[in-house]
Design an enzyme around this catalytic site. Structure first.
Site, PDB file in Angstrom:
ATOM      1  N   ASP A   1       0.853  -1.192   0.000  1.00 19.52           N
ATOM      2  CA  ASP A   1       0.000   0.000   0.000  1.00 19.52           C
ATOM      3  C   ASP A   1       0.890   1.244   0.000  1.00 19.52           C
ATOM      4  OD1 ASP A   1      -2.406   1.533   0.305  1.00 19.52           O
ATOM      5  OD2 ASP A   1      -1.851   1.839   2.387  1.00 19.52           O
TER       6      ASP A   1
ATOM      7  N   THR B   1      -3.254   5.397  -4.054  1.00 23.93           N
ATOM      8  CA  THR B   1      -2.167   6.090  -3.340  1.00 23.93           C
ATOM      9  C   THR B   1      -0.840   5.920  -4.060  1.00 23.93           C
ATOM     10  OG1 THR B   1      -1.963   4.113  -1.965  1.00 23.93           O
ATOM     11  CG2 THR B   1      -3.211   5.934  -1.054  1.00 23.93           C
ATOM     12  N   THR B   2      -0.630   4.757  -4.706  1.00 21.29           N
ATOM     13  CA  THR B   2       0.613   4.544  -5.464  1.00 21.29           C
ATOM     14  C   THR B   2       0.530   5.276  -6.797  1.00 21.29           C
ATOM     15  OG1 THR B   2       0.762   2.361  -4.446  1.00 21.29           O
ATOM     16  CG2 THR B   2       2.188   2.775  -6.324  1.00 21.29           C
TER      17      THR B   2
ATOM     18  N   ASP C   1      -9.180  -0.204   2.123  1.00 20.17           N
ATOM     19  CA  ASP C   1      -9.122   0.506   0.834  1.00 20.17           C
ATOM     20  C   ASP C   1     -10.376   0.221   0.018  1.00 20.17           C
ATOM     21  OD1 ASP C   1      -6.686   1.464   1.521  1.00 20.17           O
ATOM     22  OD2 ASP C   1      -5.530   0.450  -0.029  1.00 20.17           O
TER      23      ASP C   1
END
Length: 520
Positions: free
Chosen positions: A41, A74-75, A380
């Site tokens: 994550d 998020t990445t 998530d």
């Protein structure tokens, strides 16, 4: 260039975790205890880094905001910002001014101000997404199927990918119970080591990770619950440093008796509320526990703070700390309280709670590391689904949105005169980097795949994206790979703003530490 280098280093660090075949990282703390976290994550990885470079900190912040706002991507947001900066660096080396690059990332279409506002390359990409987004909210069955696809796509890059159908169903069922709310407080996740991830399940009701005391009722129907945060251990003199001088043991017994009477009065006040279940945040000593058991009241001690806040929320009660006015205390209600077993552990199950939205997801797994990562992955998915229930627009996944945006931005570059067109073209290349990285991480020939994808996307209507399982270009609609429009939009806009902010910097100045003012 120092600011570029730091930001690109951060993007390169997390880019290997992108996509269904992305790798995990082991985060090892150097402090006492040497805790280990295994995760892919982006937000979790970046949060735990010690970073000195100020530009890199900007990327860490946008990743954190993305996690808080929509839960996923998020990445992607860090990788896209890094690629925008990498493209900008090439242009700066060609002696194109950073402000020209920013004007290209935020360019005027056809060289004309449209209705008094700038049309950015980012805005062009966003409008391309808007035109292609689908909204099936009016058809509940199709919408639920969309939610399942989004959940499976979100989970396919996580540890839960092997059982993604089961966990997608858990997440969708839990979110649909919220009836449009984005408050995930009423979804309680309990982690229990043992068994395998397949043994995880969704329970309608609330489970508290505590045991029922000795001699207390194990089952209560039509429970009236008082949730409290009060000291129930004052049957001992505990004024620290206090000295009591007595001239006989009988006086000591009198003091102890007085303390017991005081506790007895407090317990009686609590029982007078007409309750049959008492849940306390703090310890309950043996004597008051005995009194509760004699009165047939189930007393639960040391419920963790999150636990009692959530319990008060789902049972419709309020947390009390004084008991003199029973009419001002709001009690919680539920149909049944009973003790259940999960693996080797006993827990307390509240069913038929006041808040029908409440549910508990029980995660089982081989080790605490697996369970922690499973919880992050499921969180998530829950965040993305709760946001999608509100903004129900859906896109295909697998690099399809990036190729759609890249094509539109590329066409805009050809129409735009001057140096800005180089910057718009660079924006288009940066967007293509995400499908390229997804292919690279799966061990595929990214150059071949991206050229095939580009050719597919020049057709009128196409659903082509990267199918990492077969290793070729696939139809995203048939494969059921979908993503939330809100996540993609947040990735695009956050990454553009972060890249622009770093591009505006021409020098990093180290300031003197702030001096403390001497107070007279």
């Amino acid at each position: 260039m120092a600011s570029f280098v730091g930001a690109m280093a951060i993007a390169d660090l997390v880019k290997t975790t992108l996509g269904p075949k992305g790798m995990d990282k082991i985060l090892q703390s150097t402090g006492r205890g040497h805790s280990v976290t295994v995760t892919n994550d982006g937000a979790t990885i970046l949060k735990s880094l010690h970073i000195d470079n100020p530009a890199a900190k900007v990327l860490v912040d946008i990743s954190k905001v993305q996690d808080d706002e929509v839960g996923d991507g998020t990445t992607s947001v860090v990788v896209l910002a890094g690629e925008l900066l990498r493209e900008a660096e090439k242009l700066v080396n060609q002696k194109i001014h950073p402000m020209t690059i920013i004007a290209g990332y935020r360019t005027i279409i056809d060289g004309v101000l449209q209705s008094g506002r700038y049309r950015m390359a980012a805005e062009c990409a966003r409008s391309a997404l808007l035109q292609k987004a689908k909204d099936n909210k009016q058809d509940p069955d199709t919408f639920k199927s969309d939610l399942m696809k989004i959940a499976m796509t979100t989970l396919s890059s996580k540890i839960l990918s092997m059982d993604k159908e089961q966990f997608a169903k858990l997440a969708v069922d839990a979110v649909l119970r919220l009836k449009g709310s984005t408050n995930l407080e009423s979804i309680h996740i309990i982690k229990k080591v043992g068994g395998s991830l397949k043994d995880s399940f969704l329970d309608e009701g609330f489970i508290l990770d505590k045991k029922i005391g000795i001699g207390q009722p194990k089952r209560i129907e039509n429970a009236k619950i008082l949730v409290a945060n009060t000291a129930m251990d004052t049957d001992k003199v505990k004024i620290y440093g206090a000295r009591v001088r007595v001239d006989s043991m009988a006086k000591v017994a009198e003091i102890e008796g007085a303390e017991k009477d005081k506790m007895k009065d407090k317990v009686q006040k609590i029982i007078n509320h007409g309750i049959n279940c008492f849940v306390n945040r703090q310890l309950i000593y043996n004597f008051p526990e005995e009194l509760f058991a004699d009165a047939g009241v189930l007393a639960i001690e040391h419920a963790d703070f999150d636990g009692i806040e959530r319990l008060a929320l789902v049972t419709g009660g309020e947390i009390a700390s004084t008991f003199d006015n029973p009419e001002s205390v709001k009690l919680g209600h539920c149909k049944l309280i009973e003790e259940i077993m999960i693996g080797e552990d006993k827990l307390i199950h509240f069913s038929g709670v006041e808040m029908g939205q409440a549910c508990t997801i029980v995660l089982r797994g081989a080790s605490s590391h697996v369970l922690d990562e499973a919880e992050r992955s499921l969180h998530d998915a829950l965040c993305v689904l709760s946001q999608t229930v509100n903004d129900s627009r859906v896109l295909f996944g697998g690099g399809w949105p990036e190729m759609i945006m890249s094509k539109e931005v590329d066409e805009l570059a050809r129409k735009t005169p001057g140096k800005r067109s180089h910057a718009i073209e660079a924006f288009s290349h940066a967007l293509q980097a995400i499908p390229t990285i997804i292919a690279d991480n799966a061990g595929l020939d990214s150059a071949e795949l991206i050229s095939q994808l580009r050719a597919e996307h020049h057709k009128e209507i196409t659903n082509a994206g990267i199918d990492v399982i077969s290793g070729g270009v696939g139809d995203m609609e048939k494969l059921g790979i979908s993503e939330s429009f809100k996540v993609k939009q947040a990735v695009l806009l956050s990454a553009t703003e972060a890249a622009e902010m770093i591009l505006r910097v021409d020098e990093i100045i180290t300031c003197a530490p702030r001096k403390r003012e001497d107070r007279m």
